[in-house]
Design an enzyme around this catalytic site. Structure first.
Site, short mmCIF file in Angstrom:
data_model
loop_
_atom_site.label_atom_id
_atom_site.label_comp_id
_atom_site.label_asym_id
_atom_site.label_seq_id
_atom_site.Cartn_x
_atom_site.Cartn_y
_atom_site.Cartn_z
N ARG A 259 -37.27 3.90 -40.32
CA ARG A 259 -36.37 3.25 -39.36
C ARG A 259 -37.01 2.08 -38.62
NH1 ARG A 259 -34.53 5.31 -42.42
NH2 ARG A 259 -33.50 7.30 -42.50
N CYS B 119 -27.91 9.08 -35.32
CA CYS B 119 -28.98 9.87 -34.69
C CYS B 119 -29.49 9.18 -33.43
CB CYS B 119 -30.13 10.08 -35.67
SG CYS B 119 -29.68 11.21 -36.99
N GLU C 20 -33.84 6.34 -31.24
CA GLU C 20 -33.58 5.48 -32.40
C GLU C 20 -32.47 4.48 -32.02
OE1 GLU C 20 -33.38 7.41 -36.23
OE2 GLU C 20 -31.68 6.15 -36.81
C1 LIG Z 1 -21.58 7.72 -37.83
C2 LIG Z 1 -22.92 7.09 -38.00
C3 LIG Z 1 -23.78 7.50 -39.01
C4 LIG Z 1 -25.03 6.91 -39.17
N1 LIG Z 1 -25.83 7.33 -40.18
C5 LIG Z 1 -27.02 6.72 -40.38
C6 LIG Z 1 -27.87 7.10 -41.48
O1 LIG Z 1 -27.55 7.99 -42.26
N2 LIG Z 1 -29.04 6.44 -41.63
C7 LIG Z 1 -29.44 5.42 -40.79
O2 LIG Z 1 -30.51 4.84 -40.99
N3 LIG Z 1 -28.66 5.06 -39.76
C8 LIG Z 1 -27.47 5.67 -39.53
N4 LIG Z 1 -26.69 5.30 -38.48
C9 LIG Z 1 -27.15 4.22 -37.59
C10 LIG Z 1 -26.74 2.81 -38.07
O3 LIG Z 1 -25.79 2.92 -39.10
C11 LIG Z 1 -27.94 2.02 -38.57
O4 LIG Z 1 -29.00 1.96 -37.64
C12 LIG Z 1 -27.57 0.59 -38.97
O5 LIG Z 1 -28.68 0.00 -39.58
C13 LIG Z 1 -27.11 -0.24 -37.78
O6 LIG Z 1 -26.70 -1.51 -38.26
P1 LIG Z 1 -25.79 -2.45 -37.36
O7 LIG Z 1 -25.47 -3.67 -38.16
O8 LIG Z 1 -24.66 -1.72 -36.81
O9 LIG Z 1 -26.82 -2.85 -36.20
P2 LIG Z 1 -26.53 -2.86 -34.63
O10 LIG Z 1 -26.27 -1.47 -34.16
O11 LIG Z 1 -25.53 -3.88 -34.31
O12 LIG Z 1 -27.96 -3.34 -34.11
C14 LIG Z 1 -29.07 -2.48 -34.24
C15 LIG Z 1 -30.35 -3.32 -34.03
O13 LIG Z 1 -30.47 -4.27 -35.08
C16 LIG Z 1 -30.53 -5.60 -34.56
N5 LIG Z 1 -29.82 -6.49 -35.49
C17 LIG Z 1 -28.57 -6.35 -35.98
N6 LIG Z 1 -28.30 -7.38 -36.82
C18 LIG Z 1 -29.39 -8.18 -36.84
C19 LIG Z 1 -29.74 -9.40 -37.50
N7 LIG Z 1 -28.89 -10.03 -38.33
N8 LIG Z 1 -30.95 -9.94 -37.25
C20 LIG Z 1 -31.82 -9.33 -36.41
N9 LIG Z 1 -31.57 -8.18 -35.75
C21 LIG Z 1 -30.37 -7.61 -35.97
C22 LIG Z 1 -29.84 -5.51 -33.20
O14 LIG Z 1 -30.26 -6.58 -32.35
C23 LIG Z 1 -30.30 -4.16 -32.72
O15 LIG Z 1 -31.62 -4.25 -32.22
C24 LIG Z 1 -25.43 5.86 -38.31
C25 LIG Z 1 -24.57 5.43 -37.30
C26 LIG Z 1 -23.33 6.03 -37.14
C27 LIG Z 1 -22.40 5.52 -36.06
#
Ligand SMILES: Cc1cc2nc3c(=O)[nH]c(=O)nc-3n(C[C@H](O)[C@H](O)[C@H](O)COP(=O)(O)OP(=O)(O)OC[C@H]3O[C@@H](n4cnc5c(N)ncnc54)[C@H](O)[C@@H]3O)c2cc1C
Length: 316
Positions: A179, A227, A303
């Protein structure tokens, strides 16, 4: 108090929303506003915005799908950027004439991307089925789970650095760990992935299996950010242990704090009722952390990224 000046972006090719309700557009569906939400129409506009924010010390944060984000009820200062305009969402196959290489913009939706690739029988990203994310957010978090991590498929990642300059990192310069990655640049712009031509029907079956596993094991319909805590290393064995199991052992599964609840289905998920408060989720997270520490001496690390006016995770 930080004041964000419109002169930072007034002449740039961007779309602007003041007091933008970013909390309710996150997966938690709760939380406050950003002073300004900016949607750049071009990479040049984004690069210039990064340079200007850096010059005057205005915080700039990138929001992907908001699936790993909790925005405090008081909102967040400065600028939040979303890469949801066309130049940031392209999916390009057959990159440089190589059938086994695809390039995807950071703003593209991860699940949509892997479904698009699966229709032409390109395997590689399907282990991420059901992880809600933009490509940029998934790279930043090295999203993954039981079936693999996004880092496994990376060929190269392009970023804009703190000076707004393009940097392209081949896979051998990148470290994808549990992560997290070693990327320190504020913006991930695109990622190139290694893919493998395969039978589309077999790929579809595999995707269905992974989606069914996710549905079985996680409360996907609730408002959460997945998580809440990273799985810690056991201090005696050094092995990674499940944070969910540790929380379960404290008896907090199903525990409620006003509008927030430790999910009865998966103890490492904190969920918030519709119309609830981000503060409740933050406080419940703090309670969980204290109880686990008291029970076994392990200090859980969050996380989920928390944004707020103070005490939040810093901007990139
Ligand atoms: C129902 C559910 C299930 C999930 N299951 C999992 C799983 O199985 N495994 C897992 O790893 N995660 C899981 N997650 C968490 C989530 O899906 C991941 O962490 C995912 O990578 C978040 O991506 P996001 O685009 O939504 O990022 P955001 O939540 O929008 O941002 C997260 C971080 O990334 C940064 N960020 C986003 N885009 C960029 C970019 N283009 N450049 C630089 N920084 C950036 C943001 O500034 C922030 O610090 C789950 C979440 C939910 C709601």
């Amino acid at each position: 108090m930080i004041r964000t000046s419109r002169s930072l972006f007034g002449d740039l090719d961007v779309q602007v929303e003041a007091d933008a309700p970013i909390g309710v557009s996150s997966w938690f569906c709760t939380g406050g506003t950003a002073d300004f939400l900016i949607r750049p129409n071009t990479i040049d506009a984004l690069a210039e915005l990064i340079r200007r924010c850096r010059q005057v010390d205005t915080p700039l944060r990138i929001m992907g799908e908001g699936a790993n984000l909790l925005v405090d009820d008081d909102g967040v200062p400065g600028i939040v950027v979303r890469l949801d305009q066309e130049p940031f969402k392209a999916i390009e196959t057959n990159v440089d004439g190589n059938l086994e290489l695809v390039r995807v913009g950071a703003g593209a939706d991860l699940s949509r991307t892997l479904m698009t690739l699966s229709r032409t029988g390109l395997a590689g990203l399907e282990p991420l089925m059901g992880v809600p994310a933009s490509i940029g957010g998934a790279i930043r978090m090295n999203a993954g789970g039981a079936f693999g991590e996004i880092g496994d498929a990376v060929h190269a990642v392009a970023c804009l650095d703190a000076q707004g300059e393009l940097q392209v990192y081949p896979a051998d310069e990148l470290r994808f760990e549990y992560r997290r990655t070693n990327i320190v640049d504020p913006v991930v712009l695109w990622a190139a992935f290694k893919v493998e031509p395969t039978d589309p029907m077999a790929l579809r079956t595999r995707i269905k299996e992974i989606a069914a596993y996710k549905k079985r094991t996680q409360p996907l319909a609730e408002k959460s950010a997945g998580c809440m805590f990273r799985n810690p290393n056991d201090p005696s064995s050094g092995e990674r242990v499940s944070a969910g199991k540790l929380i379960d052992q404290t008896g907090l599964k199903g525990h409620r704090l006003r509008s927030a609840e430790v999910s009865p289905r998966h103890a490492n998920f904190i969920t918030v009722d519709r119309g609830g408060k981000a503060r409740d989720a933050i406080e419940l997270g703090d309670l969980v952390r204290r109880r686990v520490f008291d029970a076994c001496g392990i200090d859980l690390q969050r996380e989920v990224v928390v944004w707020g006016r103070d005490g939040s995770d810093p901007p990139a």
